[in-house]
Scaffold this active site. Structure first.
Site, PDB file in Angstrom:
ATOM      1  N   ARG A 206      -7.856  -7.332  -9.781  1.00 13.72           N
ATOM      2  CA  ARG A 206      -8.493  -8.323  -9.964  1.00 13.72           C
ATOM      3  C   ARG A 206      -9.934  -7.941 -10.539  1.00 13.72           C
ATOM      4  O   ARG A 206     -10.438  -6.963 -10.482  1.00 13.72           O
ATOM      5  CB  ARG A 206      -8.454  -9.329  -8.841  1.00 13.72           C
ATOM      6  CG  ARG A 206      -9.314  -8.380  -7.681  1.00 13.72           C
ATOM      7  CD  ARG A 206      -9.578  -9.343  -6.539  1.00 13.72           C
ATOM      8  NE  ARG A 206      -9.501  -8.627  -5.218  1.00 13.72           N
ATOM      9  CZ  ARG A 206     -10.584  -7.763  -4.767  1.00 13.72           C
ATOM     10  NH1 ARG A 206     -11.653  -7.621  -5.522  1.00 13.72           N
ATOM     11  NH2 ARG A 206     -10.541  -7.125  -3.582  1.00 13.72           N
TER      12      ARG A 206
ATOM     13  N   GLU B 137      -2.166   8.682   7.390  1.00 19.22           N
ATOM     14  CA  GLU B 137      -2.917   9.760   6.550  1.00 19.22           C
ATOM     15  C   GLU B 137      -3.942  10.656   7.223  1.00 19.22           C
ATOM     16  O   GLU B 137      -4.243  10.174   8.609  1.00 19.22           O
ATOM     17  CB  GLU B 137      -3.748   8.763   5.707  1.00 19.22           C
ATOM     18  CG  GLU B 137      -3.105   8.370   4.207  1.00 19.22           C
ATOM     19  CD  GLU B 137      -4.265   7.547   3.281  1.00 19.22           C
ATOM     20  OE1 GLU B 137      -5.176   7.250   3.869  1.00 19.22           O
ATOM     21  OE2 GLU B 137      -3.560   7.222   2.431  1.00 19.22           O
TER      22      GLU B 137
ATOM     23  N   LYS C 192       0.675  -1.172   0.137  1.00 21.24           N
ATOM     24  CA  LYS C 192       0.090   0.004  -0.097  1.00 21.24           C
ATOM     25  C   LYS C 192       0.760   1.202   0.050  1.00 21.24           C
ATOM     26  O   LYS C 192       0.235   2.326  -0.687  1.00 21.24           O
ATOM     27  CB  LYS C 192      -0.843   0.086   1.275  1.00 21.24           C
ATOM     28  CG  LYS C 192      -1.781  -1.170   1.355  1.00 21.24           C
ATOM     29  CD  LYS C 192      -2.645  -1.508   0.086  1.00 21.24           C
ATOM     30  CE  LYS C 192      -3.296  -2.776  -0.099  1.00 21.24           C
ATOM     31  NZ  LYS C 192      -3.696  -3.365  -1.659  1.00 21.24           N
TER      32      LYS C 192
HETATM   33  C1  MV4 Z   1      -9.566   5.512   5.161  1.00 17.86           C
HETATM   34  C2  MV4 Z   1     -10.669   5.911   5.886  1.00 17.86           C
HETATM   35  C3  MV4 Z   1     -10.719   7.306   6.399  1.00 17.86           C
HETATM   36  N1  MV4 Z   1      -9.385   8.378   5.919  1.00 17.86           N
HETATM   37  N2  MV4 Z   1      -8.698   6.276   4.954  1.00 17.86           N
HETATM   38  C4  MV4 Z   1     -11.006   1.081   4.878  1.00 17.86           C
HETATM   39  C5  MV4 Z   1     -10.521   0.048   4.138  1.00 17.86           C
HETATM   40  C6  MV4 Z   1      -9.277   0.340   3.534  1.00 17.86           C
HETATM   41  N3  MV4 Z   1      -9.223   0.182   2.077  1.00 17.86           N
HETATM   42  C7  MV4 Z   1      -9.055   1.669   3.560  1.00 17.86           C
HETATM   43  N4  MV4 Z   1      -9.971   2.120   4.413  1.00 17.86           N
HETATM   44  C8  MV4 Z   1     -10.486   3.328   5.116  1.00 17.86           C
HETATM   45  N5  MV4 Z   1      -9.578   4.388   4.734  1.00 17.86           N
HETATM   46  C9  MV4 Z   1      -8.488   7.795   5.289  1.00 17.86           C
HETATM   47  N6  MV4 Z   1      -7.652   8.445   5.200  1.00 17.86           N
HETATM   48  C10 MV4 Z   1     -12.047   5.179   6.164  1.00 17.86           C
HETATM   49  C11 MV4 Z   1     -11.560   3.711   5.615  1.00 17.86           C
HETATM   50  C12 MV4 Z   1     -12.683   2.940   5.947  1.00 17.86           C
HETATM   51  C13 MV4 Z   1     -13.501   2.310   5.057  1.00 17.86           C
HETATM   52  C14 MV4 Z   1     -13.146   2.841   3.719  1.00 17.86           C
HETATM   53  C15 MV4 Z   1     -13.930   2.184   2.586  1.00 17.86           C
HETATM   54  C16 MV4 Z   1     -15.272   1.414   2.965  1.00 17.86           C
HETATM   55  C17 MV4 Z   1     -15.267   1.313   4.125  1.00 17.86           C
HETATM   56  C18 MV4 Z   1     -14.643   1.560   5.044  1.00 17.86           C
HETATM   57  C19 MV4 Z   1     -14.820   1.236   6.428  1.00 17.86           C
HETATM   58  C20 MV4 Z   1     -14.053   1.757   7.723  1.00 17.86           C
HETATM   59  C21 MV4 Z   1     -12.952   2.387   7.268  1.00 17.86           C
END
Ligand code: MV4
Length: 469
Positions: free
Chosen positions: A291, A200, A116
Site C-alpha cells: 500500500r 528468526e 509473513k
Molecule cells: C525483528 C526485530 C529483530 N530481529 N526481527 C517489529 C515490527 C515487525 N515488522 C518486525 N519487527 C521486528 N522484527 C528480527 N529478526 C525487531 C523488530 C522490531 C522493530 C522493527 C522495526 C521497527 C521497530 C521495531 C520495534 C520493535 C521490534
C-alpha cells in the site's frame, strides 16, 4: 481514464488523494462515519456518502457499505489509502467483481505478502536477503528448540498472520523459549485466529530502512530510494527521513537493484514498500507493505514524484511515467507525525481545536485536515498532521523542521510537537545513528530521571508526615 474515484479512508490521507485527483481532472467521492461529518476531506471532496456510525468496524472497515457507496455514486475506482481496508485482499476481490478498480496490487499479491511466512518464502525465492530462521512455520517446541540451536540465541518468534510488530516474543535461552513459544502461539491464535508462528535470529540493535517501489501492469518496476524510519515507539513511527543518512550510495543502490529485480520477477503492480532491518552494513527482509504509506511524502519531496498520481496512472493501465534512471535524490526530507496526545505519557488527547496555525515557507509541506473549530474524534488514530521539511542538506532540513514546529499552533489539545522538537536536538538523531530502540531507551531514561526528582521532593513530605504521627 478514471472519471471518478471513491476514497475509502479518512483524515489527511483522504485529503492527499483528493488533491491528486483534482489535478488529474478526476472527480472524488468521500465516505465518512457520523463522527467525521465535519471533517475537512468531506468538505473538499466533490461528493460524500455517510457510510455508518463512528465505530470503524461499522464504517471504514465495512466493505459492503463502501462498495455500495461506490456503486451508487458510479465511481470507477477506489483508493484505499493506508490502514483500514488497504491490505485486504477480499475487499480488492469484491471491487473487481463489481467492475470497480482497486487502486493497489492484485488480491494475490496482497494475500501473499500478508502471510509473513509466505512473504519470507517469496523473498528468499526472489533473492532478497532475509534473517536466518526457521523454514516456514514451527509446529512443536521440539522443532523450535532445534531451530534455535541451529541459528543461535537470541531468537524472535513471530506470528505468521502478524506484522507491524504485533505478536512477537524474544528468547535468550532454551528456558525462555520453552516458556515463550506456547504463549506466542496462543496469543497469535487469539489475535489473528491463526496460531502459526515462525522463528528468526533476533537482531539486537538494527535500524529500520524501507525501500519504496512502484510497478505498472506491464511488469516494469522502479524503486524510489529508501526511508529511515528508526525513530519509533511501540511500532508507531514518529520521525521519518529520506534518504537514509547512514547508507553509502552503493548500499542504497545495491538494495534497490535487488528489490527492483525481485518485484519485476513477481510482476508486482502498484505502490509498495519493503521493510528491512539494517545492522552492521547488511539488510534483512522484514515484511512488505502492499500500500501507500503514511511517510510517502518524504520520498515525494526527495525524488520529485507524485506517488498518488502515479498509483492512479498505473491502475488506469498506463506505463510508469518515469524510468529508474530518472530517480535521483534532489534534497533531504524529514517528516514529523503530529499526534493529538500528551507528549509525556503518549495518552491520546482528543478535543476541539480552538485555534490553528500551520507552518509555512520554503521547503515546508503540511499534510493535514486540521482547522480552527475542528473536533478531533476519539475513536480513530491520534495523528492530526504531518509536517514535512526539505532542503539541500539534512542539517538544513532539521533546522527547518525545528522552526516549522515552533510556528505551528494547535490550541485546545496537547500534541507531540514539544517531544518532536526535543528529539530534533538529540546527538543520536543529529548524527543519524539512532537505532529502532533508541527512542524507547531515551524516554525510559527521561522518566527515571524525573522519578528520582519526584522521590527527592517526596522525602521531606514523608518525613513531615512521620513526625506529625
Ligand atoms: C525483528 C526485530 C529483530 N530481529 N526481527 C517489529 C515490527 C515487525 N515488522 C518486525 N519487527 C521486528 N522484527 C528480527 N529478526 C525487531 C523488530 C522490531 C522493530 C522493527 C522495526 C521497527 C521497530 C521495531 C520495534 C520493535 C521490534
Amino acid at each position: 481514464m478514471f472519471k471518478k474515484i471513491l476514497i475509502a479512508n479518512r483524515g489527511e490521507i483522504a485529503l492527499r488523494v483528493i488533491r491528486a485527483c483534482r489535478e488529474m481532472g478526476i472527480k472524488t467521492v468521500a465516505v465518512h462515519s457520523t463522527a467525521d461529518n465535519d471533517a475537512m476531506y468531506v468538505k473538499m471532496a466533490d461528493e460524500s456518502v455517510c457510510i455508518g456510525p463512528a465505530s470503524s468496524a461499522e464504517s471504514y472497515l465495512k466493505k459492503s457499505a463502501i462498495i455500495s457507496a461506490a456503486v451508487v455514486t458510479n465511481a470507477d475506482a477506489v483508493h484505499p489509502g493506508y490502514g483500514f481496508l488497504s491490505e485486504n485482499a477480499e475487499f480488492a476481490e469484491m471491487l473487481e467483481a463489481h467492475g470497480i478498480e482497486f487502486i493497489g496490487p492484485t488480491p494475490e499479491h496482497i494475500r501473499r505478502m500478508g502471510d509473513k511466512v509466505e512473504a519470507k518464502r517469496t523473498a528468499i525465492e526472489l533473492g532478497i536477503p532475509v534473517v536466518p530462521g526457521s523454514k516456514g512455520a514451527l509446529d512443536t517446541i521440539t522443532d523450535a528448540l532445534k531451530t534455535a540451536k541451529e541459528i543461535g540465541y537470541p531468537v524472535i518468534v513471530k506470528a505468521a498472520s502478524g506484522g507491524g510488530g504485533r505478536g512477537m516474543k524474544i528468547a535468550f535461552n532454551d528456558e525462555e523459549l520453552k516458556a515463550q513459544f506456547p504463549i506466542a502461539r496462543s496469543e497469535a491464535k487469539v489475535a489473528f485466529g491463526d496460531d502459526r508462528v515462525y522463528m528468526e535470529k533476533y537482531l539486537v540493535n538494527p535500524k529500520h530502512i524501507e525501500i519504496q517501489l512502484i510497478g505498472d501492469k506491464f511488469g516494469n518496476v522502479v524503486t524510489i530510494g529508501e526511508r529511515d524510519c528508526s525513530m519509533q515507539r511501540k511500532n508507531q513511527k514518529i520521525i521519518e527521513e529520506a534518504p537514509a543518512s547512514i547508507l553509502t550510495k552503493k548500499q542504497s543502490q545495491d538494495i534497490q537493484n535487488i528489490v527492483r529485480n525481485a518485484m519485476e520477477k513477481l510482476k508486482y503492480r502498484g505502490a509498495g514498500t519493503i521493510e528491512f532491518l539494517f545492522e552492521n552494513g547488511k539488510f534483512y527482509f522484514m515484511e512488505m507493505n502492499t500500500r501507500l504509506q503514511v511517510e510517502h511524502p518524504v520520498t515525494e519531496q526527495v525524488y520529485g514524484v507524485d506517488l498518488v498520481q502515479e498509483q492512479i496512472r498505473v491502475a488506469e493501465g498506463h506505463k510508469l511515467s518515469f524510468k529508474q534512471e530518472d530517480i535521483v535524490p534532489h534534497c533531504h526530507a524529514l517528516e514529523c507525525r503530529i499526534n493529538a496526545e500528551d507528549p509525556e505519557t503518549f495518552v491520546p488527547f482528543p478535543g476541539t481545536v480552538k485555534y490553528y496555525h500551520a507552518p509555512g515557507g520554503l521547503g515546508v509541506r503540511v499534510d493535514s485536515g486540521l482547522y480552527a473549530g475542528y473536533k478531533i474524534p476519539s475513536c480513530y488514530d491520534s495523528m492530526i498532521a504531518k509536517v514535512i521539511t526539505f532542503a539541500l542538506t539534512r542539517d538544513e532540513a532539521i533546522t527547518k523542521m525545528y522552526y516549522a514546529l515552533s510556528e505551528m499552533i494547535v490550541d485546545g489539545v496537547k500534541t507531540s510537537i514539544p517531544l518532536q522538537q526535543e528529539l530534533l536536538k538529540q546527538p543520536a538523531f543529529l548524527d543519524g545513528t539512532y537505532p529502532i530502540h533508541w527512542l524507547q531507551d531515551y524516554i525510559q531514561a527521561k522518566n527515571e530521571a524525573k522519578e528520582k526528582v519526584e522521590v527527592q521532593d517526596d522525602e521531606p513530605h514523608k518525613a513531615k508526615k512521620k513526625k506529625s504521627k
